[in-house]
Each structure stands twice: as C-alpha cells, then as structure tokens.
Design a protein around this motif. Structure first.
Motif, mmCIF file in Angstrom:
data_model
loop_
_atom_site.group_PDB
_atom_site.id
_atom_site.type_symbol
_atom_site.label_atom_id
_atom_site.label_comp_id
_atom_site.label_asym_id
_atom_site.label_seq_id
_atom_site.Cartn_x
_atom_site.Cartn_y
_atom_site.Cartn_z
ATOM 1 N N SER A 179 -20.549 4.101 2.698
ATOM 2 C CA SER A 179 -20.836 2.752 2.228
ATOM 3 C C SER A 179 -22.197 2.725 1.576
ATOM 4 C CB SER A 179 -20.800 1.746 3.381
ATOM 5 O OG SER A 179 -21.193 0.451 2.953
ATOM 6 N N ASP A 180 -22.348 1.861 0.576
ATOM 7 C CA ASP A 180 -23.655 1.590 0.008
ATOM 8 C C ASP A 180 -24.418 0.692 0.970
ATOM 9 O OD1 ASP A 180 -24.766 2.669 -2.195
ATOM 10 O OD2 ASP A 180 -24.404 0.971 -3.524
ATOM 11 N N GLN A 181 -25.709 0.903 1.117
ATOM 12 C CA GLN A 181 -26.488 0.094 2.036
ATOM 13 C C GLN A 181 -26.444 -1.372 1.623
ATOM 14 O OE1 GLN A 181 -30.488 1.430 2.526
ATOM 15 N NE2 GLN A 181 -30.847 0.220 4.350
ATOM 16 N N GLY A 182 -26.064 -2.224 2.570
ATOM 17 C CA GLY A 182 -25.984 -3.654 2.299
ATOM 18 C C GLY A 182 -24.659 -4.104 1.726
ATOM 19 N N SER A 183 -23.768 -3.187 1.383
ATOM 20 C CA SER A 183 -22.472 -3.558 0.822
ATOM 21 C C SER A 183 -21.467 -3.818 1.929
ATOM 22 C CB SER A 183 -21.950 -2.439 -0.089
ATOM 23 O OG SER A 183 -20.626 -2.710 -0.508
ATOM 24 N N ARG A 184 -20.552 -4.757 1.677
ATOM 25 C CA ARG A 184 -19.514 -5.048 2.666
ATOM 26 C C ARG A 184 -18.297 -4.135 2.505
ATOM 27 N NH1 ARG A 184 -15.624 -8.923 0.303
ATOM 28 N NH2 ARG A 184 -14.977 -9.432 2.424
ATOM 29 N N ASP A 291 -37.094 7.704 -20.157
ATOM 30 C CA ASP A 291 -36.572 7.732 -18.795
ATOM 31 C C ASP A 291 -35.110 7.314 -18.845
ATOM 32 O OD1 ASP A 291 -38.948 8.477 -17.575
ATOM 33 O OD2 ASP A 291 -39.618 6.403 -17.318
ATOM 34 N N VAL A 292 -34.251 8.042 -18.156
ATOM 35 C CA VAL A 292 -32.816 7.744 -18.163
ATOM 36 C C VAL A 292 -32.363 7.527 -16.718
ATOM 37 C CG1 VAL A 292 -30.513 8.527 -18.796
ATOM 38 C CG2 VAL A 292 -32.468 9.132 -20.236
ATOM 39 N N PHE A 293 -31.817 6.349 -16.452
ATOM 40 C CA PHE A 293 -31.291 6.003 -15.137
ATOM 41 C C PHE A 293 -29.791 5.731 -15.280
ATOM 42 C CE2 PHE A 293 -35.632 4.562 -15.610
ATOM 43 C CZ PHE A 293 -36.265 5.104 -14.497
ATOM 44 N N VAL A 294 -28.987 6.359 -14.447
ATOM 45 C CA VAL A 294 -27.529 6.196 -14.506
ATOM 46 C C VAL A 294 -27.017 5.861 -13.117
ATOM 47 C CG1 VAL A 294 -25.321 7.298 -15.033
ATOM 48 C CG2 VAL A 294 -27.321 7.793 -16.445
ATOM 49 N N ASN A 295 -26.160 4.848 -13.032
ATOM 50 C CA ASN A 295 -25.635 4.383 -11.746
ATOM 51 C C ASN A 295 -24.144 4.087 -11.854
ATOM 52 O OD1 ASN A 295 -25.527 3.187 -9.076
ATOM 53 N ND2 ASN A 295 -25.548 1.201 -10.091
ATOM 54 N N VAL A 296 -23.381 4.542 -10.851
ATOM 55 C CA VAL A 296 -21.967 4.168 -10.742
ATOM 56 C C VAL A 296 -21.890 2.951 -9.836
ATOM 57 C CG1 VAL A 296 -19.663 4.885 -10.045
ATOM 58 C CG2 VAL A 296 -21.219 6.544 -11.077
ATOM 59 N N VAL A 297 -21.381 1.852 -10.351
ATOM 60 C CA VAL A 297 -21.365 0.581 -9.622
ATOM 61 C C VAL A 297 -20.470 0.686 -8.395
ATOM 62 C CG1 VAL A 297 -20.743 -1.856 -9.792
ATOM 63 C CG2 VAL A 297 -21.846 -0.714 -11.712
ATOM 64 N N GLY A 298 -20.923 0.100 -7.288
ATOM 65 C CA GLY A 298 -20.107 0.028 -6.079
ATOM 66 C C GLY A 298 -20.381 1.097 -5.060
ATOM 67 N N GLY A 299 -21.310 2.014 -5.352
ATOM 68 C CA GLY A 299 -21.648 3.037 -4.372
ATOM 69 C C GLY A 299 -20.669 4.185 -4.275
ATOM 70 N N VAL A 300 -19.749 4.303 -5.226
ATOM 71 C CA VAL A 300 -18.776 5.396 -5.204
ATOM 72 C C VAL A 300 -19.422 6.655 -5.776
ATOM 73 C CG1 VAL A 300 -16.516 6.178 -6.013
ATOM 74 C CG2 VAL A 300 -16.867 3.788 -5.433
ATOM 75 N N ARG A 301 -19.191 7.788 -5.127
ATOM 76 C CA ARG A 301 -19.692 9.064 -5.642
ATOM 77 C C ARG A 301 -18.585 9.735 -6.454
ATOM 78 N NH1 ARG A 301 -21.460 9.259 -0.201
ATOM 79 N NH2 ARG A 301 -23.693 8.943 0.016
ATOM 80 N N VAL A 302 -18.842 9.954 -7.715
ATOM 81 C CA VAL A 302 -17.859 10.573 -8.611
ATOM 82 C C VAL A 302 -18.108 12.069 -8.632
ATOM 83 C CG1 VAL A 302 -16.948 10.661 -10.946
ATOM 84 C CG2 VAL A 302 -17.703 8.488 -9.986
#
Length: 393
Positions: A179-184, A291-302
């Motif tokens: 789970s992502d911290q703070g996510s339900r 600077d490059v920041f990349v995030n997958v929404v929802g805390g899923v690890r691809v």
C-alpha cells in the motif's frame, strides 16, 4: 503416467480478488505465506476470509499476537462475530497442530509464524531456527491432513519477509500486501504460486467495516483530469492475467545542480536513466540540464517494460508543456537502438482501454490486432521518433 493429474478441488474464499491471486481459491493441503507492513490489513483480510469459509467448512484461526478478546472485537467490527469460526490464542506450535488434528479444519490461519515456537528448541520465538522448525511442522500438518494453512509473516524495513529465506521455499504460495502510505487501497500480489500464475494482482479498499474488493481497479488508478494536463500519460500494464490501466506522471524542471536528479516512484530508477538516453539519441530531445521526476499514480510498482513508451511521452509532454490527448493510451518497450518492441497480451490491453472509453492507442507495430477494435483507432509504430510524433500531434 500412473500419477493422477486431475485438477485439485479448491476452496473459494468468498473474495473474488483473493481467489484470483491464489489462482482460483485455496488448494487443500497447500501452505500460503502472506506478508506486509504492520497495520496494512493482513489479519483483517484473513479473519474475513476464514469467517466466510466457516459458513461451509470447519475453520480455525490461531493467533499468537492478540488475545481472543481482541480478535472477537475485530470480528464485531467486521460483522462476522456470529460465524462458526473457531479461535485459539496460542504460541506453542505443538498445541496448534494438536488442535488442528482434533478439529480437522479445512483451513487454518496462524498469525504469525514469527510468534509461534516449538518446545524442541531452546531459542527465542522469531529466531531463524524457531521460524524454520515451526513452519516445518505446520507444512507437515498441511501435507498429511489436507488442511489449507495460511501463515502470516512479518516483513523487514526493506519490505522483504523476515526470517530465513528457506521459509519462502517451504511454502507453496507467497503473497505480499502492499500500500502507498496514507492510501486506503491495498494491493495483494503473488510472488510465488505453485498452483497458479505468479504476479497476479488483487486490489482491496480499506473501509470502516473491513477490506472490500475493488472489482474495477483501473478506475481508481486514473486521475481523469477535467482538462488535459501536461506530463500525464495513460498506459495499460499487465499484472499476471489482468490488464490494468495506470497513469504515469512526469515533471521536468530546470536543475540548479551539477548532476540533475532522476527520481522515480513505481518505476525502476536505472530504467529511467536508460530511457532518457534513448530519448536524447533517437528522439532528439535532451534532458541533461533538467531534473526529471516520474511517478506511477496509485502506488503501484510496474515491473514490466510496457511503461517505457508512455513514460517518455509524459516526460516530453512536461518538457514542452503540451498535454497528450485525454482519450489516448500507449504502451511498448524501447530498445537502445530506438526501436519500439512488442509486449505480451497486446490485444487484451487494447480491449481493456476501449472498455474504459479510450479511442486512440499508440502501440508497437507488431501489437496491432488483426481484427479492428470497435471505437478505437490503433496506431502501430516501429521507431521512437515515429511514436512521439503521433503522441504529440
């Protein structure tokens, strides 16, 4: 040739998401090890599961971490206090095995394997020898009686299962609760499964009355902005046999550092560095001073390479401050020579995207389906430059 290969009968757990991850349900005589961070919902999920199983089969819940009163209070909160589930608070593995042999449950939960111990060893509970020997006795119980045993395992601060590595070799199935911290939302992932596909994914939502299964997880992982925004791309990943729509976001900003930062959440950081080099060499776009920041929404690890093309599309969209089309998806692996390589299950991914209203897709040329998908225009590309031209209009 004399060995029976008839399909094993399975016990349905009452949760379609959990059954999916297990490969169709619990196999009698199997041993499942489930790990996750403290408080993520392992005990909640298993109490709900055993309560549902107890309506049709005898079931036993053995806890070494809580009192019976604590488990009963959780059962009341979950609305399962009236079920025929049997409970015991015990840390001696011999007592747990003796009770199971007497009650003959179809399913047994031991919460957790690090708290139980055997009198045959003098070391403290949780030590390497105690965990190995206690797990060995429970595995022998499962194989000799046909009881499906579920073990709860602690995890280290790095997220790996605590204890000897041999513990994962002894069991039939290893599940991780993430789970992502703070996510339900909670993601249940199979890392090993002798009775089904590994890397299957189940999605749950934590509510006041326990964990609820999410039947359409693609809908929760997409932001669905009211207007198209730069730096956002939607792609279709594949977790086990399930196609899943995810959103990858990128932020490119001027760097004041001599070595610009490359930060990823949900993707491999070294993979991003490789992709940015491909973008510069074969796409003609340099990010050396950014600077490059990349995030997958929802805390899923691809963990697959189908995110290569959409990740670069999001980076380029942020760099040029030009949004991609809201109704478009993309997927594809990128090679160092700038080619766009096919990925498995292309047609299934496209059908999942079409089901959620997407009308355009940019995919590897070899993933273009032979039959047209209703309502969707599929663009097959072979090179990175060609793909970026289609995506950026």
């Amino acid at each position: 040739a004399e060995v029976s290969t008839a399909p094993e009968p399975r016990l349905t757990t009452g949760s379609a998401e959990l059954d999916r991850v297990l490969g169709g349900g619990l196999v009698p005589g199997s041993v499942v090890l489930i790990g996750g961070d403290p408080g993520i919902g392992k005990s909640t999920l298993l109490l709900q599961t055993l309560a549902a199983l107890s309506r049709h089969y005898p079931a036993l819940y053995a806890t070494g971490e809580e009192s019976l009163q604590q488990v009963a209070l959780r059962g009341q909160r979950l609305g399962v206090a009236d079920e025929a589930l049997k409970l015991m608070a015990e840390t001696a593995v011999e007592e747990v095995v003796a009770s199971a042999q007497q009650l003959h449950p179809q399913a047994l939960v031991v919460d957790s394997v690090q708290t139980v111990h055997t009198a045959a060893l003098g070391s403290a509970p949780g030590s390497v020898a105690q965990v190995r020997e206690s797990a060995g006795q429970l595995v022998r119980l499962a194989k000799t009686t046909g009881t499906a045993v579920i073990l709860v395992g602690h995890v280290t601060k790095e997220g790996a299962l605590a204890g000897p590595r041999v513990l994962e070799h002894m069991v039939d199935t290893v599940l991780y609760f993430e789970s992502d911290q703070g996510s339900r939302y909670r993601v249940l992932r199979a890392a090993k499964n002798r009775f089904g596909a590994a890397n299957e994914l189940g999605v749950f939502a934590m509510a006041d009355d326990g964990l609820r299964q999410v039947r359409n997880p693609s809908s929760i992982f997409l932001s669905r902005h009211e207007q198209a925004v730069p730096g956002s791309a939607v792609f279709v990943t594949r977790e086990g046999s399930r196609p899943l729509l995810l959103e990858v976001q990128a932020l490119v900003a001027d760097s004041a550092l001599s070595q610009p930062r490359r930060v990823t959440v949900g993707l491999d950081a070294s993979r991003l560095a490789l992709l940015l080099a491909v973008l510069q060499r074969h796409g003609g776009v340099a990010t050396a001073g950014e600077d490059v920041f990349v995030n997958v929404v929802g805390g899923v690890r691809v963990q697959e390479t189908a995110a290569d093309l959409p990740a670069l599309a999001a980076v380029l969209s942020s760099l040029r401050d030009r949004p991609l089309a809201r109704d478009s998806v993309a997927f594809g692996e990128l090679g160092l020579a700038g080619e766009v390589r096919p990925v498995p299950g292309g047609e299934e991914r496209l059908r999942e995207a079409a089901k959620h209203g997407f009308t355009s897709a940019v995919v590897p040329a070899k993933n273009v389906p032979r039959r047209r998908i209703s309502g969707m225009a599929v663009h097959g590309v072979q090179r990175l430059a060609e793909a970026l031209e289609v995506l950026m209009g």
